[in-house]
Design an enzyme around this catalytic site. Structure first.
Site, PDB file in Angstrom:
ATOM      1  N   GLY A 202       0.876  -1.230   0.013  1.00 28.63           N
ATOM      2  CA  GLY A 202       0.073  -0.276   0.062  1.00 28.63           C
ATOM      3  C   GLY A 202       0.724   1.249   0.062  1.00 28.63           C
ATOM      4  O   GLY A 202       1.895   1.313   0.413  1.00 28.63           O
ATOM      5  N   CYS A 203       0.383   2.468  -0.393  1.00 32.22           N
ATOM      6  CA  CYS A 203       0.974   3.637  -0.486  1.00 32.22           C
ATOM      7  C   CYS A 203       1.592   4.104   0.839  1.00 32.22           C
ATOM      8  O   CYS A 203       2.722   4.293   1.176  1.00 32.22           O
ATOM      9  CB  CYS A 203       0.129   4.707  -1.264  1.00 32.22           C
ATOM     10  SG  CYS A 203      -1.622   4.938  -0.525  1.00 32.22           S
ATOM     11  N   TYR A 204       0.566   4.307   1.806  1.00 33.08           N
ATOM     12  CA  TYR A 204       1.036   4.682   3.056  1.00 33.08           C
ATOM     13  C   TYR A 204       1.960   3.890   3.939  1.00 33.08           C
ATOM     14  O   TYR A 204       3.108   4.204   4.328  1.00 33.08           O
ATOM     15  CB  TYR A 204      -0.323   4.703   4.257  1.00 33.08           C
ATOM     16  CG  TYR A 204      -0.959   5.912   3.952  1.00 33.08           C
ATOM     17  CD1 TYR A 204      -0.774   7.181   4.023  1.00 33.08           C
ATOM     18  CD2 TYR A 204      -2.484   5.580   3.401  1.00 33.08           C
ATOM     19  CE1 TYR A 204      -1.850   8.138   3.841  1.00 33.08           C
ATOM     20  CE2 TYR A 204      -3.399   6.592   3.307  1.00 33.08           C
ATOM     21  CZ  TYR A 204      -2.843   7.967   3.281  1.00 33.08           C
ATOM     22  OH  TYR A 204      -3.929   9.035   3.216  1.00 33.08           O
ATOM     23  N   PRO A 205       1.895   2.274   3.813  1.00 30.48           N
ATOM     24  CA  PRO A 205       2.678   1.388   4.333  1.00 30.48           C
ATOM     25  C   PRO A 205       4.204   1.748   3.687  1.00 30.48           C
ATOM     26  O   PRO A 205       5.156   1.418   4.348  1.00 30.48           O
ATOM     27  CB  PRO A 205       2.042   0.132   4.140  1.00 30.48           C
ATOM     28  CG  PRO A 205       0.769   0.231   4.033  1.00 30.48           C
ATOM     29  CD  PRO A 205       0.470   1.722   3.390  1.00 30.48           C
ATOM     30  N   THR A 206       4.248   1.822   2.447  1.00 28.17           N
ATOM     31  CA  THR A 206       5.386   1.827   1.754  1.00 28.17           C
ATOM     32  C   THR A 206       6.259   2.969   2.540  1.00 28.17           C
ATOM     33  O   THR A 206       7.766   2.809   2.744  1.00 28.17           O
ATOM     34  CB  THR A 206       5.394   2.168   0.407  1.00 28.17           C
ATOM     35  OG1 THR A 206       4.740   1.273  -0.443  1.00 28.17           O
ATOM     36  CG2 THR A 206       6.564   2.520  -0.449  1.00 28.17           C
TER      37      THR A 206
END
Lengths: 344, 344, 344, 344
Positions: free
Chosen positions: C146-150
């Protein structure tokens, strides 16, 4: 091939570095800034933090030894002063300012000061890539076009050349993102002044007016083209949309005009003729060297509306400058310029 | 005085509530929404969380009893269907849609469907407050002008009336924030599609074209005014800037034109003639009912450029609607409309 | 090598096409869209008007014959349904949705529906390129993060692994451009709702929370990492900034933490450790695959603040997916991803 | 009652003029600007073109005769120098800078220069209207709160006072529009630098940190509150969103916390406790004096997240200053401040 960028702290220079940095045939050998010499590039352009380069003082001798081409992205008046010794020694000069675009009298009249480079003007060629490639290929100095004239001329020249437009005035209504005003500190460039704001400026007196007229005259037919140019700031960083209005001569249809565009740009890799019903949008060329075109013939009034969109910092500045270098060096016109637009 | 707002979920309605809520002579008695009846106002307009109101079903009988005036902010075709029973019972109707602005044939031609209200048209008056106050003061139905025509007509009418413009076509280049497209779910209204984007749409075929022509004809001199209107979306929520171009008749100077503006708007509390050198900016009228004007006479081409800025949701919709109610009721024209622009 | 993109109408897919189109080892053989099959690409992505491609129906057999890798950019639940027959026939699958990122129970709990792909999960590897390259190089299915987890994991993992953070909770405050919400038609994605607006959503209940926790657990030390994640929309199209807060164990200094970052990312071409005093800015990674990092140790409170910036559509989606394909195929990790950030 | 505004060229002053101009009990008698004295107001604030006023030199004697209250919106250090002679002569002084908010040692430490007004500090009262009305009503000098502290303290004080928060550190993550940086010419305030950009600055070292701590200490329970404050710029003109994180003491539920908020703000006309599920959004308070609040208790981590949204130029500056004048004069607290938020 080694190149240099002079005036390396503005938005246009940042784009030159971004583009040249990925160019297959070019190495950036020197970044010159009189105001910030000694600074690391990252201090000026943090987005290029992965590049390890330092801004240098202007030194004509050093540059003449190190590089074969120089891009001048300095303020008006600087390039014409610094350029001669380099050109004398065989360095190709590409000027992104307006010093070599106008005849001296016009320059004086519209810029309000003496033309900086009268004697060198004959060695300069106007760098509207799609219209002057043969001359650019031989030029010592390439006068890169202004951002608004690039869009306006690409849209209008085929129609003017065809004799489709009435020998009267052309209205050019320009809309530009604020990066066109440069990175200087001005109240009118502050975020809070630009956001939510659209406004005209210099209506009828902008210095891109004579640039448009000069090349409509030079490459069109007929001899007294007049442009009423009204630029406007819109709340965005990048992008120019030109909407131009002209009375159409009797008998010309939208199909005829499109045919002229098609003929003019058949081989042009960066001009996209949009299909009917689709108008140019600045975001659809963002970060790319494309110029998108569309038109509408209005039978009720007998006028034609043409629209052109470019990224003012790419096709309107750094991208076209690289395109011109490509032409000058005999490389493929698209070298270093293949990136698709960034959307959204 | 009790009023109702019908179609109470769009941006224009939100503005009506905001303005009427502070109006010294008005109480909002009912907010009507066919699609969201039963919802609390805060669910539709969270910025009005401090107001405790609930959206209601359309009910002509109830409304006729409760209120003396109704604002219709519903989609085209709704007001002309719902309005008659209320008007019959003496309720003043102010329509923010286009149902009562055009002659039936024009409506059919430009909206592409049958004119909704042919028989009621003669009881409607066009609500361009500065130009039709006497008729508005007596009207049963007030046809509130479109946002683009409001700006264009305020700028052009004094010049057309004076006979200063050549009997030829007028180019109107419009730039609007996206709130003008409404609150409906459309791909082209998404943030990521609008941000950084400027683009024309419906060039030459927008339904505000005949509205401009009709009233230039009605209140100007001469009889065959043609407008080529090119609307464009710019990346902002609110605001319209109109830039219009017309050939000037011989002998007319900028001073003459300004004098006509001054004469026309001497008593108009919401029209501001900017001093020379200052062009209208949409953000300088944000949230207010002002219309700012400026012009430039271009001797080189013989054309005049005029520019007008309004807040499309205020002077271009809700604000002018309240101004018209004020005129209709004999209240001070500025009642409820005194807020200064919000800047920045 | 031929590849396909499935779900080819969203913003992430547009970026996949943009990037793959310039990839030296890849040809886009098929663009699949169930909803818009038969449409030309230009109708969906006008910025790619120069590409002549048509969207196709999903057809597992055809794809298995034509391509060696498939990017799934479809909504949650689609990839896990469509993928098996392709993977069975040796096609590498890269999933940009969340179907293969969580254990089934977690998925059920946070997505609120049955985990779509329980039996296939063991063949999938989490595609956080900098932390799982060995496994990615062998994977049948790559679960793109996911974008935030990256952003959050790249910033936090070296510190968690070092044991520098107190075994307590980590606050992750996320700020994202609206393109992360997709191209679907939602009121909250309209320009007029996003412009000028910052707001939290799904605080404490966003489905990226367990994704962060799972991999902090898997690759960190200690075993009960809890994340309180508060995402927020900010008014821009692209970009994510993560600001994370954690209590620091006694003895750890800013220098120590920076050393850990340096050790972890010495060879990572896309992670930039900014020099002291320079905080990450989303615009400085725009359009690129970079992740910029900075931190501050706050002696007054004993906490550390870490910040990471990425382009949510590139390093947070399409770019990292291509980086993973590069790793999987043994190509240079930067193939097709060398573009510098677009600024301004 | 006659008032003056000193430092009348910044964004905060523009808002003071906008608000005071419609205040039922106030007349703006003088606008003072040392840098632009003699200029007409329209030259500084074109959106106020309908007002005919001229900026004046600072003249303590004249002001003391003409006005009963002065708003100081000048840069730090100016108000404390200019104010004494006016206060001595009975003029009420409202300071929008930070000169009177901190103890001298704190000021020295965080502002990095000598505290400007040590001896006058005891005559000043902190102007957080909802928490200090009794003292404000008697104050000679009102120290109007900083923008970030206004939002943070309104959200946190009831919870701190209740003893609900663990006696540990509070993380305050702030997001502000760029108008908070003032109207000065700075590279980082240019449109092209702010658009599309989110970034932290002064993390842990911003001068609003001790202001938050001082008043948490003064009006809360317990005595060693520490704040780790990380401000961030988001791409918009107006608005602040504060997201704050704190560990919760055992036994406290979301309902308990809401009850405390309700009790604290029952009579407060400008604090809106949003219903569950609805988070504050900066645009929903735009142009108004409201502060919107919401919270989430995260059982998984034992933390609470609270969020507050204000318009930084209204409740965070000019609006609260007028609210304080209202309190000081015994007028209704909402006088001149009734405008609803401008949306969209």
């Amino acid at each position: 091939m080694n190149v240099a960028v002079v005036g390396a702290t503005g938005y246009g220079s940042g784009e030159l570095v971004r583009i040249l940095n990925r160019h297959p045939h070019v190495t950036i050998r020197s970044l010159v800034s009189s105001s910030q010499a000694g600074e690391r590039l990252v201090a000026v352009f943090p987005h290029l933090a992965h590049l390890d380069q330092t801004l240098e003082e202007w030194d004509a001798d050093r540059l003449a030894e190190q590089v074969d081409a120089v891009f001048f992205a300095a303020p008006a008046g600087v390039s014409s002063r610094q350029m001669p010794p380099l050109v004398e020694r065989g360095v190709v000069a590409i000027d992104l300012a307006g010093d070599f675009r106008l005849e001296p009298e016009e320059y004086q009249q519209w810029y309000g000061k003496e033309a900086p480079a009268a004697t060198w003007l004959e060695r300069a060629q106007y760098g509207l890539s799609e219209w002057n490639a043969a001359a650019i290929a031989e030029a010592d100095i390439i006068a890169n076009p202004g951002c608004y004239p690039t869009a306006a001329l690409l849209a209008l020249l085929p129609l003017v050349q065809a004799g489709a437009l009435d020998q009267s005035s052309i209205m050019v209504d320009g809309k530009s993102g604020i990066s066109g005003a440069g990175r200087g500190l001005k109240l009118s460039s502050l975020y809070s002044e630009v956001e939510g704001n659209v406004f005209p400026y210099k209506a009828g007196v902008h210095q891109h007016t004579p640039e448009m007229e000069r090349f409509l005259q030079m490459w069109g037919t007929g001899d007294d083209w007049r442009v009423l140019f009204t630029p406007q700031i819109v709340p965005m960083s990048r992008g120019i949309l030109i909407t131009a209005y002209s009375r159409l001569r009797a008998g010309w249809t939208a199909q005829d005009l499109r045919d002229r565009w098609r003929a003019a740009y058949e081989e042009a890799p960066f001009v996209r003729l949009l299909e009917e019903g689709r108008w140019p949008r600045t975001k659809e060329v963002q970060g790319s060297n494309y110029c998108d075109l569309q038109l509408h013939v209005d039978d009720r009034t007998g006028y034609v509306v043409v629209a052109a969109a470019i990224d003012n910092l790419v096709k309107g500045a750094a991208g076209q400058a690289v395109q011109n270098l490509n032409i000058r060096m005999g490389w493929p016109e698209t070298a270093g310029l293949v990136a698709d637009p960034l959307f959204p």
